[in-house]
Scaffold this motif. Structure first.
Motif, PDB file in Angstrom:
ATOM      1  N   MET A  86       0.922  -1.059  -0.046  1.00 50.54           N
ATOM      2  CA  MET A  86      -0.039   0.006  -0.066  1.00 50.54           C
ATOM      3  C   MET A  86       0.845   1.327  -0.027  1.00 50.54           C
ATOM      4  O   MET A  86       0.403   2.353  -0.329  1.00 50.54           O
ATOM      5  N   GLU A 137      -7.454  -0.930   5.477  1.00 46.34           N
ATOM      6  CA  GLU A 137      -6.758  -0.654   4.150  1.00 46.34           C
ATOM      7  C   GLU A 137      -7.334   0.539   3.741  1.00 46.34           C
ATOM      8  O   GLU A 137      -6.582   1.273   3.043  1.00 46.34           O
ATOM      9  N   LYS A 148      -5.402   3.966   2.341  1.00 44.57           N
ATOM     10  CA  LYS A 148      -5.436   4.500   0.748  1.00 44.57           C
ATOM     11  C   LYS A 148      -5.810   5.671   0.793  1.00 44.57           C
ATOM     12  O   LYS A 148      -5.409   6.637  -0.159  1.00 44.57           O
TER      13      LYS A 148
END
Lengths: 794, 415
Positions: free
Chosen positions: B15, B100, B104
């Protein structure tokens, strides 16, 4: 479980995959570049964010470099940061384009906002393009003098980055000296800490080529510098404290009182919330007290509680790192932790690598008073769901049994394992019972009774099977049906895949034959035949050997194969004590986690700065001068050795030089001749120094003339070489000098090692002698002392 | 010295990548790492420190996100791990929780934070207060503000000299209309009870958590009624060491907001508030399980959220468990979870049932471990009591609040 990572995502509608999107971005960026409309920053931000997200995903957006730089004329700090990030990522591969960025970065370095100055400077230094270094020197120089501490912190790190791009530019601009000045004078602790870490790196890589740098590196470990850091330690951030503590750990105090001062000052660090600080402090304590046995013990007592708290307080990852250090300490001094054994009990939820460490510690701390409880606990793990841990814990029980005198209770437990009817438990237990019988043959009756009930058909694991067969052979006279069990095993020779088992079978049937020949004869014949036909070389050879031995003489064969045995008292340890010591020296490093000293897993270039191995090397010049020293001693005084000690003593007395500590022995000491051409490489020296105990430790005065002559370490080296005492390493500055000497006996290869610390202001020399031949160390000391006392005489 | 930090999602996707030194660590290391993680079945089972063919890797897993740091140089492993833990803490603090998507959405902030937290591989500052001064938090308030004022920067304009002040953990001069400070004692009881029902080990790990909203530069002293029971203590850097050493008084200038003032350990406790008695009898291909739960040592406050769970061994085909109080569930991962809640006055809760073993197995050889959870509000079971809290250097009388809570940590009963 999730699918494995892909280094690059597969193309999908939401993810740009190719040129299209990138060129889209390119034209959009172009449009924005010149515009000064209000709100333009917001649209720029969106675009920049997209570019960076592509970059993060791993898509090459380096083709946008020019446009990005064009758009970077902005006052918005977030835009700036994104731009810096982008530039930093691609400058190295596009050195030509990177030149474009220099301009705006340099301008930003003069911005009035310190935050922007700092950020720009950091980015400038992170470009890492070799042909742009000339542009760095100016901004760095002013950055180091900036009135804002943030900019200074960044600038110091910038100097280090510059050094790694171009060492010569950095040194030529005299940056190390400026850093040194800041380190000792800056008011901001973070600046000071950064200076320290930068200087450590710069000087230790310069040290190999420049004598001055190696002196500077030495000076970092000098008393005033170390004390300066210690006095400010509370100002530093927790991470900087780790750095300082690491430095202090390498400092060698000249007096005992210093050691206590340092420990008192640092004691509250043991209560710090940051585990890294606590561990670094513990390292300092352990290193400082290494030579003071009783204080060292007290240190263990003191650090026990903080370590145990660290283990129970942090996340599993932190606990693991702490536990590996605790493991090391427990292995070194199990008796100190023996009352805390309950801390090493395994918990159900712990990962198995933690359980494994804990089992080893439980094994180590077991002693007369707690064995019963520990073994009880371990037995509960044998029924654990986690099979590898169940196995480990049974092995642990066995190990405890082998290190105890009173194994009464343990044997019962082990035998209970055999009755548990779980194949892996039985297998492990069999191996243990075998080892146990090798050490305590007196238990054979009890064990054999149980082992006899085990059907060999249920044992599948080669190790366990081999153990069972060994017992069948060894105790065949007590086990009623031993020959028949062996016979049935031999019948299935073809199905036995493990060579180890077949080898054991051969030996066992031989032993059985000697004890009960009529019953075994047939089986022996079958075994030898099968063995001779075996495709495995070892098995074949052993069968052939037995066959010929029997042919030659049966009673000789019995003496060879089944001699009366002595009980094994100690089983070989897998890790040598030298390696353990080495790991201990590297406390608070990766070595502890891997349970290997660093030389076994890191390249030399990647080892941390200031290592012991380097230390001897860089201490100095002594090592390389050994060659010339030999020539010198040959030329000059080839036969001084023996009588030198006597004659010089006389002179000493005449001159009243005062050698009070070791009175000259009236009965003439055994004449000690030293080898004037002794050779010892630094590696061997280190190894010996670690292994040997101190056989003599003395302090004597140095004559005023000697002090005067000791302007540089080299002077003493040459003098001592004249007495066949060679220097392997030396270092220090006035008033403290430190030398490592060695000497060898003339006739044999017995070696003497000396650590000599001379303080010129107090005119005292502290000597520690280690010797292969302890008995000669007294004589050697006299010799050394007299040689030293002659120093400075015309 | 760390050379690179990666943030990996729970599917192993990179990521975020932050290169720290001139030596560039290639992304392929993550693929290697992930293969290792998969081969172990679960990245939790992977050791925190591993050696790859090219680098040494440190990994910390939080909320499904793996923080991976690489180095080629010898360094204190705990420092690396501790730093990664702090990074995780700071990020979740900053972004209000972690997953996540949050990472992001906010990767620019993450980059900014990492930039300030570590330079050239050496940790600089991880103090949330200082970071907050340098990088604005992406909360709703600041979004609204930026719309209203038209100031789009989410960074405060200048960097206040917090690091230069003598109390680096405190923001410069916060102002509150209502001055208030809350002190919580939060304790976790770890206990192991063996097959014979003997309490093998019982220990409490406790924390003094403080939430302070005080104006200016207040000076606090906190004292306890009985410090002699404490075995070992660790302090936040704000605590002055001398007063503790001489009088066991915590004297400190608090950071602003929530922080952990002190953690401590109390060992060798003699009893637990509740008992759990499992009994397993097996034979003839089945195993009979009976579990009894009750109050052993009444702490004076209600014990609630009691649960008992155990992992069914692999060799079990089916399980049929019922209880006279609360609910019993067999979860997908073969865990049997019995939620009791509070213990009723009129009866002792019990759970019983039979486990059917694999064909061919007569008896059960593996004995499950029962994990117990509970919570007691309003009391610190170690017996630690706050005596008083004095505040100096404050314009008006602040509100002071005290709470205590004990819950089960690793509380396990073997059968």
């Amino acid at each position: 479980m999730a699918p494995p990572a892909q280094s690059q995502r597969s193309p999908s509608p939401s993810q740009p995959s190719g040129k299209g999107e990138v060129s889209d971005l390119k034209s959009q960026l172009r449009q924005l570049a010149g515009s000064r409309a209000p709100g333009i920053d917001d649209s720029k931000r969106e675009l920049f964010k997209k570019v960076i997200s592509y970059m993060t995903v791993g898509i090459d957006v380096s083709s946008l470099f020019g446009e990005m730089v064009m758009c970077s004329a902005t006052s918005d700090i977030v835009l700036k940061k994104m731009c810096y990030l982008y530039v930093g990522n691609y400058a190295k591969v596009n050195p030509d384009l990177a030149l474009l960025t220099i301009n705006f970065l340099q301008r930003d370095c003069k911005d009035e906002d310190p935050m922007i100055r700092g950020l720009a400077l950091r980015s400038l230094c992170s470009l890492r393009v070799a042909n742009l270094v000339e542009y760095l020197v100016g901004p760095l120089g002013s950055g180091l003098k900036d009135n804002n501490n943030y900019v200074r912190t960044v600038a110091v790190m910038g100097v280090l980055k510059l050094y790694h791009i171009s060492a010569s530019t950095c040194v030529d601009a005299d940056f190390p000296a400026m850093l040194k000045h800041s380190m000792l004078n800056d008011s901001d602790a973070q600046v000071v800490a950064n200076c320290l870490s930068a200087l450590q790196e710069i000087w230790s890589s310069e040290a190999s080529s420049s004598e001055e740098a190696s002196r500077e590196r030495e000076a970092l470990l000098s008393k005033p510098v170390v004390y300066y850091f210690l006095n400010r330690i509370k100002e530093f951030s927790e991470w900087a404290q780790c750095l300082v503590l690491e430095l202090v750990g390498k400092y060698v105090p000249s007096e005992t009182s210093e050691i206590f001062d340092i420990m008192n000052l640092l004691e509250d660090r043991l209560q710090h919330a940051n585990g890294a600080v606590v561990l670094a402090t513990i390292k300092v304590f352990l290193q400082l007290t290494l030579s003071m046995t009783d204080v060292h013990q007290q240190v263990y007592e003191r650090i026990k509680a903080p370590l145990l708290t660290l283990v129970s307080s942090g996340s599993p990852e932190q606990s693991y790192a702490v536990l590996s250090h605790l493991h090391l300490l427990v292995m070194r001094a199990p008796f100190i932790f023996s009352s805390d054994y309950k801390h090493f009990y395994c918990q159900y939820n712990e990962p198995s690598y933690v359980k494994k460490l804990k089992l080893e510690m439980l094994t180590a701390v077991a002693n007369e008073s707690n064995t019963y409880e520990i073994v009880t606990e371990l037995c509960e793990y044998a029924a654990n769901v986690d099979i590898p841990i169940a196995r480990e814990s049974i092995r642990a029980v066995g190990k405890i049994a082998l290190q105890q005198y009173d194994v009464n209770a343990i044997v019962d437990r082990l035998l209970q394992f055999l009755e548990m009817e779980k194949d892996y438990v039985t297998a492990e237990a069999l191996v243990l019972v075998k080892d146990l019988l090798r050490k305590y043959p007196q238990w054979s009756q009890d064990c054999i009774a149980v082992v006899g009930n085990i059907s060999s058909k249920n044992i599948q694991e080669p190790k366990a099977k081999a153990a069972l067969i060994w017992m069948l052979g060894e105790y065949s006279q007590d086990m009623h049906d031993a020959p028949y069990i062996l016979e049935s095993l031999i019948e299935n020779w073809e199905d036995e895949h493990s060579a180890e088992v077949r080898l054991h079978l051969l030996t066992a049937v031989m032993k059985c034959f000697f004890k009960r020949p009529p019953e075994t004869q047939k089986a022996l014949g079958a075994a030898l035949a099968a063995g001779l036909a075996d495709f495995h070389q070892d098995v074949h050879d052993r069968a052939l050997f037995y066959y010929r031995l029997l042919q030659y003489n049966v009673s000789v064969a019995q003496r060879v194969v089944d001699p009366p045995k002595q009980a094994v008292s100690v089983f070989a340890d897998t890790q040598s004590s030298e390696i353990k010591d080495r790991i201990f020296d590297e406390f608070n490093s990766l070595s502890v986690v891997y349970q290997k000293p660093s030389y076994m897993f890191t390249d030399k270039e990647h080892r941390g700065p200031f290592e012991f191995s380097d230390e001897l090397g860089h201490l100095s010049i002594g090592a390389e001068s050994t060659a010339s020293s030999q020539m010198l001693s040959e030329l000059a005084i080839s036969s001084v050795t023996g009588h030198a000690s006597q004659s010089s003593l006389a002179i000493d007395d005449l001159l009243g030089l005062g050698l009070p500590v070791a009175p000259a022995p009236a009965p003439s000491p055994p004449l000690l001749k030293l080898n004037s051409k002794a050779v010892l490489d630094p590696g061997t020296f280190q190894q010996k120094w670690r292994q040997l105990p101190i056989s003599l430790s003395q302090e004597y005065s140095v004559s005023p003339r000697g002090v005067a002559a000791l302007t540089a370490p080299q002077a003493l080296l040459r003098h001592m070489q004249g007495h066949s005492i060679h220097c392997i390493a030396s270092g220090g500055q006035s008033p403290n000098y430190k030398f490592f000497f060695f000497a060898q006996k003339a006739e044999e290869s017995s070696t003497f090692l000396v650590e000599c610390i001379i303080n010129t202001s107090s005119a005292k020399a502290q000597i520690k002698i280690k010797a292969d031949d302890q008995s000669a160390s007294e004589a050697f000391s006299t010799l050394f002392q007299s040689a030293l006392s002659e120093f400075g005489l015309p | 010295m760390l050379q690179c930090i990666f943030l990996l999602s729970d599917s192993g996707e990179v990521m975020l990548e932050k290169q720290l030194t001139g030596h560039r660590v290639d992304r392929s290391i993550c693929a290697w790492f992930w293969e290792q993680a998969i081969s172990q079945g679960d990245s939790f089972k992977l050791q925190p420190v591993i050696a790859s063919p090219t680098h040494y890797l440190f990994q910390v897993v939080r909320e499904g996100i793996t923080y991976l740091a690489c180095t080629q140089v010898e360094m204190p492993p705990l420092m690396a791990i501790e730093f990664l833990c702090r990074v995780a803490d700071v990020l979740s603090d900053y972004l209000g929780g972690l997953n996540e998507d949050v990472i992001k959405d906010n990767f620019i902030i993450v980059y900014e934070l990492l930039d300030e937290m570590i330079d050239n591989g050496f940790p600089l500052t991880t103090e949330p207060n200082i970071l907050r001064e340098m990088i604005a938090q992406p909360n709703i308030v600041s979004k609204v503000l930026s719309v209203v004022t038209g100031n789009s920067s989410n960074v405060s304009e200048t960097r206040p000299g917090a690091t230069a002040s003598c109390v680096p953990w405190r923001t410069t001069d916060p102002k509150y209309a209502n001055n208030e400070v809350y002190v919580d004692l939060v304790e976790e009881m770890d206990a192991t009870i063996n097959r014979d029902g003997v309490l093998v080990k019982c220990e409490i790990y406790g924390e003094v958590q403080v939430n302070s909203h005080l104006s200016g530069l207040p000076d606090l002293t906190l004292s306890f009624a009985n410090t002699s029971i404490l075995d070992d203590v660790r302090f936040h850097p704000c605590v002055r060491f001398r007063p503790w050493e001489s009088n066991q008084i915590l004297s400190f200038v608090p950071p602003d907001g929530q922080f952990k003032l002190m953690s401590y350990r109390v060992k060798k406790l003699k009893s637990t508030p509740i008992y759990v008695k499992p009994q397993l009898t097996s034979g003839g291909g089945t195993c009979r399980v009976d579990v009894l739960v009750g109050i052993r040592n009444d702490p004076g406050k209600t014990i609630d959220s009691i649960t008992v769970q155990f992992q069914l061994p692999h060799c079990i085909l089916s399980a049929d468990m019922t209880s006279n109080h609360g609910t019993v569930n067999i979860l997908a991962n073969k865990t049997c979870l019995w939620s009791i809640g509070r213990i009723p006055k009129d009866k002792a809760p019990s759970m019983s049932g039979t486990l059917v073993l694999e064909t061919g197995l007569e008896r059960l050889h593996v004995f499950p471990t029962f994990q117990v959870a509970f919570r007691v509000m309003g009391v610190a079971l170690s017996g630690l009591q706050i005596d008083k809290l004095d505040l100096k250097n404050l314009p008006n009388r602040p509100y002071k609040g005290f709470r205590a809570l004990t819950r089960a940590g690793e509380f396990e009963v073997r059968s």
